[in-house]
Design a protein around this motif. Structure first.
Motif, PDB file in Angstrom:
ATOM      1  N   ILE A   1      -3.923  12.557   7.498  1.00  0.00           N
ATOM      2  CA  ILE A   1      -3.906  12.922   8.921  1.00  0.00           C
ATOM      3  C   ILE A   1      -3.129  11.898   9.760  1.00  0.00           C
ATOM      4  CG2 ILE A   1      -6.081  11.810   9.655  1.00  0.00           C
ATOM      5  CD1 ILE A   1      -4.994  15.394  10.610  1.00  0.00           C
ATOM      6  N   GLN A   2      -2.941  10.680   9.243  1.00  0.00           N
ATOM      7  CA  GLN A   2      -2.201   9.649   9.985  1.00  0.00           C
ATOM      8  C   GLN A   2      -1.117   8.987   9.141  1.00  0.00           C
ATOM      9  OE1 GLN A   2      -5.091   6.822  11.532  1.00  0.00           O
ATOM     10  NE2 GLN A   2      -5.859   8.246  13.055  1.00  0.00           N
ATOM     11  N   SER A   3      -0.837   9.530   7.970  1.00  0.00           N
ATOM     12  CA  SER A   3       0.038   8.859   6.995  1.00  0.00           C
ATOM     13  C   SER A   3       1.469   8.660   7.474  1.00  0.00           C
ATOM     14  CB  SER A   3       0.049   9.637   5.675  1.00  0.00           C
ATOM     15  OG  SER A   3       0.417  10.985   5.908  1.00  0.00           O
ATOM     16  N   GLU A   4       1.921   9.497   8.412  1.00  0.00           N
ATOM     17  CA  GLU A   4       3.309   9.360   8.903  1.00  0.00           C
ATOM     18  C   GLU A   4       3.469   8.204   9.880  1.00  0.00           C
ATOM     19  OE1 GLU A   4       5.943  11.208   7.608  1.00  0.00           O
ATOM     20  OE2 GLU A   4       4.283  11.666   6.255  1.00  0.00           O
ATOM     21  N   GLY A   5       2.356   7.579  10.278  1.00  0.00           N
ATOM     22  CA  GLY A   5       2.418   6.465  11.227  1.00  0.00           C
ATOM     23  C   GLY A   5       2.369   5.098  10.584  1.00  0.00           C
ATOM     24  N   ILE A   6       2.307   5.050   9.259  1.00  0.00           N
ATOM     25  CA  ILE A   6       2.150   3.771   8.550  1.00  0.00           C
ATOM     26  C   ILE A   6       3.410   2.911   8.661  1.00  0.00           C
ATOM     27  CG2 ILE A   6       1.963   2.763   6.230  1.00  0.00           C
ATOM     28  CD1 ILE A   6       0.012   5.122   5.605  1.00  0.00           C
ATOM     29  N   ASN A   7       3.209   1.631   9.000  1.00  0.00           N
ATOM     30  CA  ASN A   7       4.364   0.735   9.044  1.00  0.00           C
ATOM     31  C   ASN A   7       4.198  -0.524   8.193  1.00  0.00           C
ATOM     32  OD1 ASN A   7       2.652  -0.731  10.723  1.00  0.00           O
ATOM     33  ND2 ASN A   7       3.706  -0.129  12.606  1.00  0.00           N
ATOM     34  N   GLN A   8       3.027  -0.746   7.611  1.00  0.00           N
ATOM     35  CA  GLN A   8       2.827  -1.882   6.713  1.00  0.00           C
ATOM     36  C   GLN A   8       1.729  -1.526   5.708  1.00  0.00           C
ATOM     37  OE1 GLN A   8       1.813  -5.509   8.743  1.00  0.00           O
ATOM     38  NE2 GLN A   8       2.143  -6.796   6.960  1.00  0.00           N
ATOM     39  N   ASP A   9       1.949  -1.847   4.441  1.00  0.00           N
ATOM     40  CA  ASP A   9       1.006  -1.502   3.371  1.00  0.00           C
ATOM     41  C   ASP A   9       0.408  -2.783   2.800  1.00  0.00           C
ATOM     42  OD1 ASP A   9      -0.274  -0.680   1.031  1.00  0.00           O
ATOM     43  OD2 ASP A   9       1.264   0.776   0.499  1.00  0.00           O
ATOM     44  N   PHE A  10      -0.917  -2.926   2.874  1.00  0.00           N
ATOM     45  CA  PHE A  10      -1.607  -4.110   2.347  1.00  0.00           C
ATOM     46  C   PHE A  10      -2.079  -3.932   0.903  1.00  0.00           C
ATOM     47  CE2 PHE A  10      -2.900  -4.617   7.010  1.00  0.00           C
ATOM     48  CZ  PHE A  10      -1.857  -5.492   7.284  1.00  0.00           C
ATOM     49  N   GLY A  11      -2.008  -2.707   0.379  1.00  0.00           N
ATOM     50  CA  GLY A  11      -2.465  -2.442  -0.989  1.00  0.00           C
ATOM     51  C   GLY A  11      -3.941  -2.093  -1.056  1.00  0.00           C
ATOM     52  N   VAL A  12      -4.463  -1.992  -2.290  1.00  0.00           N
ATOM     53  CA  VAL A  12      -5.845  -1.536  -2.493  1.00  0.00           C
ATOM     54  C   VAL A  12      -6.810  -2.703  -2.694  1.00  0.00           C
ATOM     55  CG1 VAL A  12      -5.230   0.753  -3.377  1.00  0.00           C
ATOM     56  CG2 VAL A  12      -5.430  -1.159  -4.972  1.00  0.00           C
ATOM     57  N   TYR A  13      -8.042  -2.487  -2.255  1.00  0.00           N
ATOM     58  CA  TYR A  13      -9.116  -3.475  -2.365  1.00  0.00           C
ATOM     59  C   TYR A  13     -10.371  -2.778  -2.878  1.00  0.00           C
ATOM     60  CZ  TYR A  13      -6.208  -6.664   0.352  1.00  0.00           C
ATOM     61  OH  TYR A  13      -5.180  -7.463   0.766  1.00  0.00           O
ATOM     62  N   ASP A  14     -11.211  -3.556  -3.577  1.00  0.00           N
ATOM     63  CA  ASP A  14     -12.460  -2.992  -4.116  1.00  0.00           C
ATOM     64  C   ASP A  14     -13.395  -2.519  -3.012  1.00  0.00           C
ATOM     65  OD1 ASP A  14     -11.356  -3.984  -6.405  1.00  0.00           O
ATOM     66  OD2 ASP A  14     -12.860  -5.545  -6.734  1.00  0.00           O
ATOM     67  N   CYS A  15     -13.391  -3.255  -1.895  1.00  0.00           N
ATOM     68  CA  CYS A  15     -14.336  -2.939  -0.825  1.00  0.00           C
ATOM     69  C   CYS A  15     -13.753  -3.340   0.534  1.00  0.00           C
ATOM     70  CB  CYS A  15     -15.669  -3.640  -1.065  1.00  0.00           C
ATOM     71  SG  CYS A  15     -15.525  -5.431  -1.096  1.00  0.00           S
ATOM     72  N   PRO A  16     -14.243  -2.743   1.614  1.00  0.00           N
ATOM     73  CA  PRO A  16     -13.722  -3.073   2.949  1.00  0.00           C
ATOM     74  C   PRO A  16     -13.988  -4.519   3.355  1.00  0.00           C
ATOM     75  CG  PRO A  16     -15.624  -1.602   3.117  1.00  0.00           C
ATOM     76  CD  PRO A  16     -15.265  -1.676   1.678  1.00  0.00           C
TER      77      PRO A  16
END
Length: 202
Positions: free
Chosen positions: A181-196
């Motif tokens: 729903i917001q994927s077209e607004g992404i400007n930086q990717d931090f990658g995946v994490y196990d938990c918030p």
């Protein structure tokens, strides 16, 4: 592998009585795995309304008590419910351009918001595959009203918490697919994490 994607944390506090009661009342543990994921996803999307909590670092039980949330806080609740129901999940961190929040944030708040806003979605492991689930952020009633108010829009749309290529044909239902729903607004990717908790600490 799965253990780290099922563990409880300070934010993903699924042993909280309110969370356990909800799971019991909804009978999610009695469903098959696919139906369980779909039911939890639909609950977080539609029964937890879109709104801004006091802080991104609040626990899942606090989000449930508030009854509303945005990408990061609804994601924390989503992860707690999934893990409590034995669905492995992780969080993917980003920043998004603040333009997509125009209308959802107004006046002073919008003007003073940073150009890049912290954002995340939840990824689930189902049938040995990772799925990216983002469209739980906005409830269907909110989306329907937004589409009615912008009926002339037939292509891309950016604003009111939405950034998509095709505003008329949103991919917001989970049926063994990614939802956005917001994927077209992404400007930086931090990658995946196990938990918030770990994502926010970083």
């Amino acid at each position: 592998m799965k253990d780290k994607y099922l563990r409880e944390t300070r934010m993903v506090d699924f042993s909280n009585p309110a969370i356990q009661n909800l799971i019991q009342n909804m009978k999610w543990k009695e469903m098959g795995e696919f139906e369980r994921i779909k039911a939890i996803y639909n609950y977080v999307r539609d029964d937890v309304l879109f709104g801004y909590n006091i802080d991104d670092g609040i626990s899942a039980s606090k989000v449930l008590a508030d009854g509303y949330g945005q990408c990061n806080t609804k994601g924390t609740l989503f992860m707690a419910l999934l893990r409590a129901c034995n669905i492995p999940c992780r969080v993917h961190g980003f920043t998004i351009d603040k333009r997509l929040q125009k209308g959802a944030m107004t006046g002073f708040v919008y003007r003073n918001a940073p150009k890049s806003i912290f954002h995340s979605w939840v990824e689930i492991n189902f049938e040995n595959q990772w799925y990216e689930l983002e469209a739980f952020i906005l409830d269907k009633t909110y989306i329907k009203k937004l589409q009615e108010q912008n009926s002339e829009c037939t292509g891309a749309f950016c604003g009111y918490g939405v950034a998509v290529k095709d505003f008329r044909n949103l991919i917001i239902e989970f049926d063994r697919n990614n939802t956005y729903i917001q994927s077209e607004g992404i400007n930086q990717d931090f990658g995946v994490y196990d938990c918030p908790d770990e994502l926010l600490k970083e």
